[in-house]
Enzyme design. Structure first.
Site, PDB file in Angstrom:
ATOM      1  N   CYS A   1      21.785  30.050 -17.673  1.00  0.00           N
ATOM      2  CA  CYS A   1      23.133  30.074 -18.259  1.00  0.00           C
ATOM      3  C   CYS A   1      23.468  31.421 -18.898  1.00  0.00           C
ATOM      4  CB  CYS A   1      23.278  28.961 -19.283  1.00  0.00           C
ATOM      5  SG  CYS A   1      23.026  27.350 -18.550  1.00  0.00           S
TER       6      CYS A   1
ATOM      7  N   ASN B   1      29.224  21.870 -17.996  1.00  0.00           N
ATOM      8  CA  ASN B   1      28.401  23.085 -18.021  1.00  0.00           C
ATOM      9  C   ASN B   1      28.235  23.594 -16.584  1.00  0.00           C
ATOM     10  OD1 ASN B   1      26.395  25.013 -18.180  1.00  0.00           O
ATOM     11  ND2 ASN B   1      25.037  23.812 -19.478  1.00  0.00           N
TER      12      ASN B   1
ATOM     13  N   HIS C   1      29.250  30.311 -24.057  1.00  0.00           N
ATOM     14  CA  HIS C   1      28.758  29.478 -22.959  1.00  0.00           C
ATOM     15  C   HIS C   1      29.098  28.023 -23.280  1.00  0.00           C
ATOM     16  CE1 HIS C   1      26.309  27.587 -20.019  1.00  0.00           C
ATOM     17  NE2 HIS C   1      25.380  27.191 -20.864  1.00  0.00           N
TER      18      HIS C   1
HETATM   19  O1  UT7 Z   1      23.140  25.400 -20.700  1.00  0.00           O
HETATM   20  C1  UT7 Z   1      21.899  24.802 -20.643  1.00  0.00           C
HETATM   21  C2  UT7 Z   1      21.370  24.578 -21.969  1.00  0.00           C
HETATM   22  N1  UT7 Z   1      21.303  23.158 -22.234  1.00  0.00           N
HETATM   23  C3  UT7 Z   1      21.887  22.632 -23.300  1.00  0.00           C
HETATM   24  O2  UT7 Z   1      22.605  23.251 -24.022  1.00  0.00           O
HETATM   25  C4  UT7 Z   1      21.607  21.210 -23.634  1.00  0.00           C
HETATM   26  C5  UT7 Z   1      21.274  21.089 -25.100  1.00  0.00           C
HETATM   27  N2  UT7 Z   1      21.158  19.704 -25.471  1.00  0.00           N
HETATM   28  C6  UT7 Z   1      22.232  18.897 -25.617  1.00  0.00           C
HETATM   29  O3  UT7 Z   1      23.344  19.282 -25.381  1.00  0.00           O
HETATM   30  C7  UT7 Z   1      21.992  17.516 -26.159  1.00  0.00           C
HETATM   31  O4  UT7 Z   1      20.649  17.411 -26.569  1.00  0.00           O
HETATM   32  C8  UT7 Z   1      22.288  16.386 -25.133  1.00  0.00           C
HETATM   33  C9  UT7 Z   1      23.786  16.300 -24.892  1.00  0.00           C
HETATM   34  C10 UT7 Z   1      21.560  16.640 -23.814  1.00  0.00           C
HETATM   35  C11 UT7 Z   1      21.843  15.043 -25.704  1.00  0.00           C
HETATM   36  O5  UT7 Z   1      22.481  14.825 -26.961  1.00  0.00           O
HETATM   37  P1  UT7 Z   1      21.614  14.438 -28.250  1.00  0.00           P
HETATM   38  O6  UT7 Z   1      22.573  14.177 -29.343  1.00  0.00           O
HETATM   39  O7  UT7 Z   1      20.594  15.499 -28.440  1.00  0.00           O
HETATM   40  O8  UT7 Z   1      20.961  13.078 -27.805  1.00  0.00           O
HETATM   41  P2  UT7 Z   1      19.412  12.738 -27.735  1.00  0.00           P
HETATM   42  O9  UT7 Z   1      18.770  13.441 -26.617  1.00  0.00           O
HETATM   43  O10 UT7 Z   1      18.854  12.864 -29.109  1.00  0.00           O
HETATM   44  O11 UT7 Z   1      19.490  11.188 -27.382  1.00  0.00           O
HETATM   45  C12 UT7 Z   1      20.085  10.241 -28.267  1.00  0.00           C
HETATM   46  C13 UT7 Z   1      20.110   8.904 -27.557  1.00  0.00           C
HETATM   47  C14 UT7 Z   1      18.773   8.562 -26.871  1.00  0.00           C
HETATM   48  O12 UT7 Z   1      18.567   7.181 -27.021  1.00  0.00           O
HETATM   49  P3  UT7 Z   1      17.543   6.636 -28.154  1.00  0.00           P
HETATM   50  O13 UT7 Z   1      16.224   7.272 -27.847  1.00  0.00           O
HETATM   51  O14 UT7 Z   1      18.128   7.134 -29.468  1.00  0.00           O
HETATM   52  O15 UT7 Z   1      17.601   5.180 -27.985  1.00  0.00           O
HETATM   53  C15 UT7 Z   1      19.052   8.864 -25.419  1.00  0.00           C
HETATM   54  O16 UT7 Z   1      18.284   8.077 -24.543  1.00  0.00           O
HETATM   55  O17 UT7 Z   1      21.095   8.929 -26.526  1.00  0.00           O
HETATM   56  C16 UT7 Z   1      20.504   8.454 -25.309  1.00  0.00           C
HETATM   57  N3  UT7 Z   1      21.188   9.079 -24.198  1.00  0.00           N
HETATM   58  C17 UT7 Z   1      22.326   8.597 -23.668  1.00  0.00           C
HETATM   59  N4  UT7 Z   1      23.049   7.507 -23.967  1.00  0.00           N
HETATM   60  C18 UT7 Z   1      24.157   7.291 -23.253  1.00  0.00           C
HETATM   61  C19 UT7 Z   1      20.858  10.229 -23.550  1.00  0.00           C
HETATM   62  N5  UT7 Z   1      21.763  10.490 -22.578  1.00  0.00           N
HETATM   63  C20 UT7 Z   1      22.680   9.485 -22.643  1.00  0.00           C
HETATM   64  C21 UT7 Z   1      23.854   9.195 -21.918  1.00  0.00           C
HETATM   65  N6  UT7 Z   1      24.555   8.095 -22.258  1.00  0.00           N
HETATM   66  N7  UT7 Z   1      24.314   9.982 -20.917  1.00  0.00           N
END
Ligand code: UT7
Length: 344
Positions: A114, A284, A254
């Site tokens: 990215c 993204n 970004h």
């Molecule tokens: O340009 C490339 C660089 N990449 C990035 O910038 C990505 C950086 N990371 C992020 O943007 C975020 O970490 C995400 C958007 C990928 C995830 O958001 P988060 O607030 O960090 O969520 P999390 O990974 O802490 O997950 C929270 C919960 C989990 O469930 P439990 O374990 O709390 O029960 C996940 O399984 O959300 C769940 N989850 C979802 N739920 C519904 C993860 N993906 C989804 C989804 N829909 N699509």
């Protein structure tokens, strides 16, 4: 002093939209979760099997050249930033060169995930400032749908396909790429990668069965890293150049996550009307996010505006660039721009 100035912007977006409602039918997710955690509402997908990253790159490059009244033979160097090349080799830049008829150009692909566009800007600036090259095309193009596992709800909702291109030319009035701070931290590579297909894990039935040809991301780890590194590096380029928040007309981040963008903007002291954000419409798009923002806001940019671009991505890679914008409104053909300057 000669600086490399962006003089035109082009883009390509596939027509097909994949909305959050579509994802509700595909994986266990909700529109509310996607919007509140990422800021994304829809993204574009290049569905055609016979079209890929190079196709989008050529479309974006042609638009950038056309707006400037230029064509392939005017181009000296072509840089394609991508992590989804049509094939490992030859470089995408070769097919772009052929399609543009850029008969005196050389080119190469740049792999910095990215951060590819920001790394490419600095590279292009060095080439132009050296005095050896005049017209450099920098294209960020990624067909992220080709490496996305549409059964993995943690990654599939994030990415989209697109290309953005800028033309850079030498400029003597002080405007252009003024400064860049770029970083790489290889210790973080496992948090965001595609494990299969390279020389370490060449394609086999096993690598396919283990889904190693898709994006692997530990979202939480990347988030924790990005939320600090991104804000720090944008602040660093401002500090190094004596810029306060009042001096910055636009921040061009970004587009990976609205929450990461908001944190950086807060740190820079910028209100939301000075931050380019289009993540809700495109998701993204990896190397294409920043040029897509420049395309969408080009009409609002004025000559002499200070803008700060910043990106982070797999590697880890991250960086920020300070640009003094070189023209007002939409890019003009070279001859027209010169005539307008002469009139004053
Ligand atoms: O340009 C490339 C660089 N990449 C990035 O910038 C990505 C950086 N990371 C992020 O943007 C975020 O970490 C995400 C958007 C990928 C995830 O958001 P988060 O607030 O960090 O969520 P999390 O990974 O802490 O997950 C929270 C919960 C989990 O469930 P439990 O374990 O709390 O029960 C996940 O399984 O959300 C769940 N989850 C979802 N739920 C519904 C993860 N993906 C989804 C989804 N829909 N699509």
């Amino acid at each position: 002093m000669i600086r490399a100035a962006i003089t035109s912007v082009g883009h390509f977006l596939p027509e097909e939209r994949l909305t959050n409602a579509d994802f509700e039918q595909m994986v266990d997710t909700t529109d509310e979760w996607i919007r509140s955690r990422t800021g994304i509402r829809e993204r574009r997908i290049l569905r055609d099997k016979d079209k890929a990253t190079t196709y989008m790159a050529i479309k974006a490059a042609k638009e950038a050249l056309k707006k400037r009244g230029m064509s392939g033979p005017d181009v000296d160097v072509i840089i394609v930033a991508t992590v989804t090349p049509d094939m490992f080799f030859p470089a995408n830049a070769c097919q772009v060169q052929a399609a543009l008829g850029a008969t005196k150009a050389w080119g190469f692909d740049l792999s910095a995930a990215c951060s590819g566009f920001v790394f490419g800007l600095s590279t292009a600036a060095c080439l132009i400032e050296s005095g050896r090259y005049r017209n450099v095309l920098l294209i960020g193009s990624d067909k992220m749908s080709s490496i996305t596992d549409y059964t993995d709800r943690e990654t599939c909702v994030l990415f989209g396909d697109a290309a953005g291109a800028v033309l850079l030319e030498p400029n003597a009035d002080g405007n252009g790429i003024v400064d860049s701070v770029l970083r790489t931290k290889g210790e973080g590579w496992e948090a965001l990668c595609m494990l299969g297909g390279g020389s370490l894990n060449p394609p086999t039935h096993q690598t396919v069965d283990r889904k190693m040809h898709y994006i692997h991301q530990d979202g939480r780890t990347v988030f924790r890293f990005a939320v600090n590194a991104f804000a720090d590096i944008a602040a660093e380029v401002m500090q190094r150049n004596g810029l306060t928040s009042d001096d910055v007309r636009f921040f061009v981040p970004h587009q990976a996550n609205q929450r990461i963008i908001d944190a950086a903007a807060r740190r820079m002291g910028l209100a939301s009307d000075r931050v380019m954000i289009n993540i809700s419409r495109y998701g993204n798009t990896t190397a294409a996010t920043i040029p897509l923002c420049l395309y969408d806001w080009e009409h609002a940019l004025r000559k002499d505006d200070n803008i700060v671009l910043a990106a982070f991505g797999g590697g880890y890679t991250w960086g920020a660039t300070y640009v003094r914008w070189a023209y007002t409104g939409v890019a003009q053909p070279r001859a027209t721009a010169r005539a307008m300057e002469a009139v004053g």
